[in-house]
Design an enzyme around this catalytic site. Structure first.
Site, short mmCIF file in Angstrom:
data_model
loop_
_atom_site.label_atom_id
_atom_site.label_comp_id
_atom_site.label_asym_id
_atom_site.label_seq_id
_atom_site.Cartn_x
_atom_site.Cartn_y
_atom_site.Cartn_z
N ASN A 51 -4.63 8.91 2.09
CA ASN A 51 -5.08 8.13 3.24
C ASN A 51 -5.49 9.04 4.40
OD1 ASN A 51 -5.13 5.50 2.47
ND2 ASN A 51 -3.23 4.90 3.48
N ARG A 72 2.45 6.12 -3.45
CA ARG A 72 3.36 6.88 -4.32
C ARG A 72 2.87 6.86 -5.76
NH1 ARG A 72 8.81 4.35 -4.04
NH2 ARG A 72 9.52 6.30 -4.97
N ASP A 75 0.82 -1.21 0.00
CA ASP A 75 0.00 0.00 0.00
C ASP A 75 0.86 1.27 0.00
OD1 ASP A 75 -2.32 -1.38 -0.15
OD2 ASP A 75 -2.96 -1.05 1.93
N GLY A 76 2.05 1.20 0.62
CA GLY A 76 2.93 2.37 0.61
C GLY A 76 3.38 2.72 -0.80
N LEU A 105 -8.39 3.09 11.33
CA LEU A 105 -8.95 1.84 11.84
C LEU A 105 -8.21 1.37 13.08
CD1 LEU A 105 -10.94 -0.51 11.36
CD2 LEU A 105 -9.18 -1.58 9.95
N ASP A 132 -3.47 12.56 22.24
CA ASP A 132 -2.16 12.28 21.65
C ASP A 132 -2.09 12.81 20.22
OD1 ASP A 132 -1.53 11.04 23.99
OD2 ASP A 132 -1.46 9.01 23.17
N ALA A 183 -6.86 2.33 7.36
CA ALA A 183 -5.43 2.45 7.69
C ALA A 183 -5.28 2.87 9.17
CB ALA A 183 -4.76 3.44 6.74
#
Length: 291
Positions: free
Chosen positions: A143, A75, A70-71, A188, A173, A185
């Site tokens: 994302n 791109r 997915d990364g 979730l 946080d 991603a």
């Protein structure tokens, strides 16, 4: 399709071998192929503003194919979005929410693209906007945009404005502002909702909130979200997993829907919720029978 651009996983050996296989197949069918982002790394790709030049000219293509996880697909989606063409993902990762085609299905998928037997699905993209010195930077996200603490053990405090009106001061946080595509991603993992990726909506999910209101919000896609960091520790701005900026107290970041969606190629009709069931290994025998 005359020319396909490929974005490869930078360290996965199978990515290169699949590219050579695809290149040979395309050549025998009168199509050209070229590798994109070969000399780029993920950081400048995702951290680059829309106005910044590329280190070298990017060849024009008719579609972009990602071979990786997915990364890598993120791109590839950036390349496709910039050129206004669709993208397809060949899955070499584990989850593969964005990459629906397995390596064994790659040639069949390429044949479908060549023959025009595919559909295009539009997905919402976000734009993160913030001030750096005297310039306004805009970075596209597919994302999520995350504003989170830079130092462990210290919450950040900041005011969220929705549509220009103050909504709430958060103590947490961090905050995740996600697209429907990104709902599976980081959102979730923070127990945010799963949203059908074809919807136009923006998700706001707090990270470990130190407050009674700890729920996610699903906002209309025309809703602009402004976050103003209050006095206290700095916060980082992360776009699709890459830190792109640091907020000091009283700094702000705005997130809103980009006017142009990103386009994904669909060569098989796999319902999104079937993908969710497969990824989560939900047991069919425990499901309620269809009516």
């Amino acid at each position: 399709m005359k020319t396909l651009g490929f974005v490869l996983h930078p360290a996965h050996a199978q990515s290169s071998s699949l590219f050579l296989e695809a290149k040979s197949y395309l050549a025998t069918h009168g199509c050209e192929s070229t590798q994109l982002l070969a000399a780029e790394t993920a950081q400048p790709e995702l951290g680059r503003t829309e106005s910044e030049p590329w280190t070298r000219p990017e060849p024009s293509v008719d579609a972009v194919v990602s071979i990786g996880g997915d990364g890598t697909m993120l791109r590839a989606m950036a390349c496709a979005h910039r050129q206004g063409v669709p993208a397809l993902g060949i899955n070499l990762g584990q989850l593969g929410y964005l990459t629906e085609v397995e390596p064994s299905e790659m040639i069949d998928a390429l044949a479908s693209i060549i023959s025009g037997e595919f559909t295009v699905e539009e997905r919402l993209a976000l734009c993160a906007e913030f001030q750096v010195d005297e310039q306004v930077r805009q970075i596209i996200s597919f994302n999520e945009v995350v504003v989170e603490r830079e130092v462990s053990g210290h919450v950040i405090r900041g005011d969220v404005l929705l549509g220009g009106k103050t909504f709430l001061r958060y103590e947490a946080d961090g905050l995740i502002i996600a697209t429907p595509t990104g709902s599976t991603a980081y959102n979730l993992s923070a127990r945010g909702p799963i949203i059908a990726p074809s919807l136009r909506a923006i998700i706001l999910t707090p990270l470990s909130p130190h407050m009674l209101f700890d729920r996610s919000l699903v906002l209309d896609s025309d809703q602009r979200i402004d976050f103003h960091l209050a006095r206290g520790p700095n916060a980082s701005v992360m776009v699709d997993g890459q830190v792109v900026h640091s907020l000091a107290p009283l700094d702000a970041v705005s997130i809103y829907a980009h006017p142009a969606p990103v386009q994904l190629i669909r060569v098989v009709d796999v319902p999104f919720y079937d993908i969710v069931k497969r990824k989560f290994r939900l047991n069919h025998s425990e499901s309620i029978p269809d009516a």
